[in-house]
Design an enzyme around this catalytic site. Structure first.
Site, PDB file in Angstrom:
ATOM      1  N   LYS A 144      33.034 -27.289  48.215  1.00  0.00           N
ATOM      2  CA  LYS A 144      34.148 -26.297  48.548  1.00  0.00           C
ATOM      3  C   LYS A 144      33.284 -25.073  48.825  1.00  0.00           C
ATOM      4  CE  LYS A 144      38.194 -26.761  47.227  1.00  0.00           C
ATOM      5  NZ  LYS A 144      38.964 -27.316  46.229  1.00  0.00           N
ATOM      6  N   GLU A 188      32.472 -33.137  58.197  1.00  0.00           N
ATOM      7  CA  GLU A 188      33.946 -32.888  58.602  1.00  0.00           C
ATOM      8  C   GLU A 188      34.530 -31.537  57.866  1.00  0.00           C
ATOM      9  OE1 GLU A 188      36.397 -36.143  57.766  1.00  0.00           O
ATOM     10  OE2 GLU A 188      34.838 -37.384  58.444  1.00  0.00           O
ATOM     11  N   CYS A 209      55.156  11.554  55.653  1.00  0.00           N
ATOM     12  CA  CYS A 209      55.531  12.886  55.073  1.00  0.00           C
ATOM     13  C   CYS A 209      55.788  13.628  56.348  1.00  0.00           C
ATOM     14  CB  CYS A 209      54.176  13.383  54.288  1.00  0.00           C
ATOM     15  SG  CYS A 209      54.600  15.208  54.244  1.00  0.00           S
ATOM     16  N   ASP A 251      42.960 -27.742  54.978  1.00  0.00           N
ATOM     17  CA  ASP A 251      43.640 -27.136  53.568  1.00  0.00           C
ATOM     18  C   ASP A 251      45.076 -27.561  54.166  1.00  0.00           C
ATOM     19  OD1 ASP A 251      44.120 -26.625  51.061  1.00  0.00           O
ATOM     20  OD2 ASP A 251      43.521 -24.386  51.405  1.00  0.00           O
ATOM     21  N   CYS A 275      56.947  13.278  49.298  1.00  0.00           N
ATOM     22  CA  CYS A 275      55.527  13.030  49.566  1.00  0.00           C
ATOM     23  C   CYS A 275      54.859  13.363  48.441  1.00  0.00           C
ATOM     24  CB  CYS A 275      54.862  14.020  50.664  1.00  0.00           C
ATOM     25  SG  CYS A 275      53.147  14.159  50.703  1.00  0.00           S
ATOM     26  N   LYS A 280      37.098 -29.654  55.654  1.00  0.00           N
ATOM     27  CA  LYS A 280      38.158 -30.118  54.870  1.00  0.00           C
ATOM     28  C   LYS A 280      39.318 -29.305  54.952  1.00  0.00           C
ATOM     29  CE  LYS A 280      38.739 -31.151  49.796  1.00  0.00           C
ATOM     30  NZ  LYS A 280      40.303 -30.603  49.612  1.00  0.00           N
ATOM     31  N   TYR A 313      45.661 -33.891  62.022  1.00  0.00           N
ATOM     32  CA  TYR A 313      44.451 -34.370  62.019  1.00  0.00           C
ATOM     33  C   TYR A 313      43.792 -35.542  61.505  1.00  0.00           C
ATOM     34  CZ  TYR A 313      44.258 -29.971  64.809  1.00  0.00           C
ATOM     35  OH  TYR A 313      44.398 -28.928  65.772  1.00  0.00           O
ATOM     36  N   CYS A 330      51.046  19.989  54.347  1.00  0.00           N
ATOM     37  CA  CYS A 330      50.699  18.957  53.620  1.00  0.00           C
ATOM     38  C   CYS A 330      49.342  18.828  53.688  1.00  0.00           C
ATOM     39  CB  CYS A 330      51.361  17.607  54.227  1.00  0.00           C
ATOM     40  SG  CYS A 330      50.826  16.320  53.141  1.00  0.00           S
ATOM     41  N   CYS A 387      52.789  16.830  48.859  1.00  0.00           N
ATOM     42  CA  CYS A 387      53.195  18.210  49.118  1.00  0.00           C
ATOM     43  C   CYS A 387      54.800  18.377  48.774  1.00  0.00           C
ATOM     44  CB  CYS A 387      52.876  18.808  50.641  1.00  0.00           C
ATOM     45  SG  CYS A 387      53.985  17.785  51.737  1.00  0.00           S
TER      46      CYS A 387
HETATM   47  S1  IVH Z   1      38.792 -37.897  53.125  1.00  0.00           S
HETATM   48  C1  IVH Z   1      38.976 -41.711  50.421  1.00  0.00           C
HETATM   49  N1  IVH Z   1      38.541 -36.117  54.678  1.00  0.00           N
HETATM   50  O1  IVH Z   1      41.220 -33.467  50.943  1.00  0.00           O
HETATM   51  C2  IVH Z   1      38.771 -40.185  51.126  1.00  0.00           C
HETATM   52  N2  IVH Z   1      40.053 -35.818  53.009  1.00  0.00           N
HETATM   53  O2  IVH Z   1      40.685 -33.185  48.061  1.00  0.00           O
HETATM   54  C3  IVH Z   1      39.771 -39.519  50.955  1.00  0.00           C
HETATM   55  N3  IVH Z   1      41.194 -33.465  53.224  1.00  0.00           N
HETATM   56  O3  IVH Z   1      43.454 -35.833  49.866  1.00  0.00           O
HETATM   57  C4  IVH Z   1      39.935 -38.447  52.050  1.00  0.00           C
HETATM   58  N4  IVH Z   1      40.306 -32.953  54.848  1.00  0.00           N
HETATM   59  O4  IVH Z   1      44.100 -34.509  51.657  1.00  0.00           O
HETATM   60  C5  IVH Z   1      39.057 -36.491  53.513  1.00  0.00           C
HETATM   61  N5  IVH Z   1      38.207 -34.397  56.522  1.00  0.00           N
HETATM   62  C6  IVH Z   1      38.982 -34.814  55.208  1.00  0.00           C
HETATM   63  C7  IVH Z   1      39.703 -33.863  54.546  1.00  0.00           C
HETATM   64  C8  IVH Z   1      40.358 -34.424  53.575  1.00  0.00           C
HETATM   65  C9  IVH Z   1      41.094 -32.423  53.989  1.00  0.00           C
HETATM   66  C10 IVH Z   1      42.051 -33.363  51.976  1.00  0.00           C
HETATM   67  C11 IVH Z   1      42.736 -34.898  51.899  1.00  0.00           C
HETATM   68  C12 IVH Z   1      42.448 -35.455  50.781  1.00  0.00           C
HETATM   69  C13 IVH Z   1      42.031 -34.038  49.850  1.00  0.00           C
HETATM   70  C14 IVH Z   1      41.050 -34.560  48.536  1.00  0.00           C
END
Ligand code: IVH
Length: 672
Positions: free
Chosen positions: A315, A114, A426, A118, A408, A116, A224, A432, A411
């Protein structure tokens, strides 16, 4: 406590705890995420190497921050955990091997991969399908009640739909500010002089943790789902992936990117796929999460301190790093645009070393509120030029303000800043050095002085060889100087010199156009020439005089005035005339055949039925002059709504005053 390692560990813990507070509790991080990850990595390494110093209160064993008193506290029945991170494929391989070993598996594991996201983690509690509570993660056990705020997020259903809805289900997921919305929000905030968000994560957290839900409602947030917490009376599939699809069926948003992947290689393929797609996704992601898909295997694996054993975050390389702003330079572009450029202590971001970043313009500097000496955040998304996205912490006492120059740096002509325009320029266009090539090319172009054979390449060559500095120098060139330049034989050189000489006989309009005054194109140059007839008259014209010319508004008038105010520009013009540039003397056009010939009108106040520019054009079409100020020479003042000082002056001078309807009647009368 004399052991230096223990001392280092304690110091790191204190530092990290403070950063946790800044990030989770106050939504105000003072270091970048990558800097934080480095500190936490250092602590974990030391605790791993010296387990005798590991304590349960270490931030390496804990989740997130503390909750703010301003919110009602919520106890999570199922704790909201964090994830362990890996930053490379070796460490990911270790993770996969660890899990395999623990489960004594001989076949490859299936993972749900999935994005991750932010943003910030929240938990949504649904009872009999109704959303009854929403809470932030907080410290993992106790979060903050943000139900009313969460209810304003458009894509969160207040009621679940579909079949087999559990009696109680807690949905876990991430609240984010989508990329487009984030950019749009910052654009508007910048325009209004409000503070911008450093990144979408901060925007989401800052927007959600508001006491006033009306504020949250105005922020474009999205949610999400990525998991399930508490659940009662439900019959769910044994696959995490299938469960997410089930959530989707009940109307809960799930990202489109979730995929089933097999083994380490499958995970690495997914990593490459999503890394490449990173900048095209609607939300910001900082990596991948791989989760063992089989729920019974997840249960077998269980948890360690703050994270599950069955999941890992992989990451992405950081897109943000912090560094010091050492200085700001001001560059002059080929068209005279002045661009502030940040000089940075070199820093490695998004795969490259960055030591300079454009600050775009003065508005951007104000928006960022940065000073020289500040620690700033440098952001570089793949293939995008590095940007300064904000500053961290307070200014140090030695921080120096960034002062936008008034003249400027190349010039020394005045820098022109038209109100409402972001770019400062300018105004020494003819002189210039930074604008030399552009100015001479434009001067020689077909529609201006029309010098045959003097194209872009030849101009570049002449400037690079120091043969010409300004357009006036063209007229001093000798064929001998050209011969021998790249691909320049005697015949070609001769032709160019002849063309230069021939161009001396021009028209006033073409000469004006050739000067390259900003916003003065062919039509405006012609109108200026016809109106003022002589260069002297044009040079002396003030803003009001200039605005009497067809199609000349305040901005064009200002550009013209700025241009003729620069001593260097005037020197070049004198040199051009000296060299023999000339044009036939113009005669005033006979306009008295038109109904409003020789009449001067002034428009003031707000017109409601037509635009002021339309009114001006219509009056001019009937032969009238339209002036910007009232004087004894004014014949009629058209006063719209809320007319002010001009109306008063007109009354004092006993000038004929008409309203908008009377103007319309007048225009209709003559247009028949
Ligand atoms: S699973 C027990 N899935 O990342 C499992 N977390 O660094 C816990 N996050 O606190 C989280 N996308 O805020 C999970 N697809 C995803 C995620 C995700 C973002 C965040 C979430 C979590 C943090 C951990």
């Amino acid at each position: 406590m004399s052991n230096p390692v223990e001392q280092k560990i304690i110091a790191l813990r204190e530092q990290i705890k403070q950063h946790n507070k800044n990030y989770y509790t106050y939504d105000k991080p003072v270091i970048t995420d990558s800097e934080y990850d480095r500190l936490l990595g250092q602590l974990k390494q030391l605790e791993n190497d010296y387990p005798q110093f590991l304590t349960t209160d270490s931030p390496s064993q804990k989740v997130g921050g503390t909750v703010l008193d301003k919110f009602i506290k919520v106890q999570h029945e199922v704790p909201m955990l964090s994830l362990d991170n890996v930053f490379n494929s070796e460490d990911l391989a270790d993770f996969v091997e660890r899990v395999n070993k623990r489960l004594s598996l001989t076949t490859e594991l299936t993972f749900c991969a999935e994005p991750k996201l932010d943003g910030l983690a929240i938990s949504l509690l649904y009872q009999k399908g109704y959303l009854i509570r929403a809470a932030t993660r907080g410290d993992g056990n106790i979060g903050e009640d943000v139900t009313n705020n969460v209810k304003t997020i458009q894509n969160i259903p207040h009621i679940l739909t579909g079949k087999n809805i559990p009696d109680v289900i807690e949905i876990r997921g991430e609240v984010v500010m989508p990329m487009d919305a984030f950019k749009q929000y910052n654009l508007i905030a910048a325009k209004n002089g409000d503070k911008c968000f450093v990144n979408p994560r901060n925007a989401a957290a800052g927007s959600l943790r508001q006491l006033d839900s009306k504020i949250t409602a105005n922020r474009p947030l999205a949610f999400y789902s990525y998991g399930i917490g508490l659940i009662k009376n439900a019959d769910l599939p044994n696959s995490h992936y299938q469960r997410l699809l089930q959530l989707k069926q009940w109307g809960l948003p799930v990202t489109n990117e979730i995929k089933i992947k097999t083994g380490l290689q499958g995970c690495l393929d997914y990593y490459q796929f999503l890394l490449a797609a990173r900048d095209t996704l609607p939300y910001e992601i900082d990596g991948i999460v791989y989760k063992v898909d089989d729920i019974s295997l997840q249960q077998q694996l269980g948890f360690i301190s703050r994270a599950p054993r069955w999941a890992i975050a992989h990451k992405f390389p950081a897109q943000e790093e912090q560094t010091r702003l050492l200085d700001v330079e001001f560059q002059v572009g080929r068209t005279g645009a002045i661009t502030p450029v940040a000089i940075l202590e070199p820093v490695f971001v998004g795969g490259v070393n960055i030591s300079r970043a454009s600050l775009h313009n003065n508005d951007e500097i104000q928006r960022l509120g940065i000073k020289i000496g500040d620690t700033v955040v440098v952001r570089r998304a793949a293939d995008v030029i590095p940007q300064i996205s904000g500053s961290l912490s307070e200014h140090s006492p030695s921080a120096k303000p960034i002062i936008f120059p008034t003249h400027c740096p190349v010039c020394h002509s005045e820098i022109e800043r038209i109100e409402g325009e972001a770019v400062a320029r300018c105004s020494g266009g003819l002189y210039c050095a930074a604008q030399r090539k552009e100015a001479i090319q434009y001067f020689a172009s077909r529609k201006a002085m029309n010098i045959d054979g003097l194209g872009e390449k030849v101009v570049d060559l002449l400037v690079d060889e120091n043969l010409i500095n300004t357009p006036a120098d063209l007229f001093l060139l000798k064929a001998e100087q050209l011969i021998g330049l790249d691909r320049m034989g005697p015949k070609k050189a001769e032709n160019i010199i002849n063309a230069i000489n021939k161009s001396k006989k021009t028209s006033f309009a073409k000469f004006l156009l050739a000067l390259g005054i900003r916003e003065v194109g062919e039509a405006t140059a012609r109108n200026l020439a016809e109106h003022f007839l002589t260069l002297d008259a044009l040079k002396k014209a003030n803003i009001d005089d200039l605005q009497e010319v067809d199609d000349v508004g305040e901005i064009v008038a200002k550009h013209v005035q700025y241009f003729f105010r620069q001593a260097h520009n005037l020197e070049v013009i004198d040199a051009l005339l000296e060299a023999g540039v000339q044009w036939p003397i113009l005669q005033a056009k006979q306009q008295h055949t038109l109904p409003l010939a020789n009449k001067t009108y002034v428009l003031t106040g707000t017109l409601s039925k037509m635009k002021r520019s339309e009114a001006k054009a219509s009056l001019q079409a009937l032969g009238a002059k339209v002036s910007g100020s009232v004087s004894s020479k004014t014949d009629t003042v058209v006063a719209g709504e809320a007319a002010g000082s001009k109306l008063i002056k007109a009354q004092d001078l006993k000038i004929n005053i008409i309203n908008e309807d009377e103007l319309i009647a007048l225009l209709e009368l003559y247009s028949k």
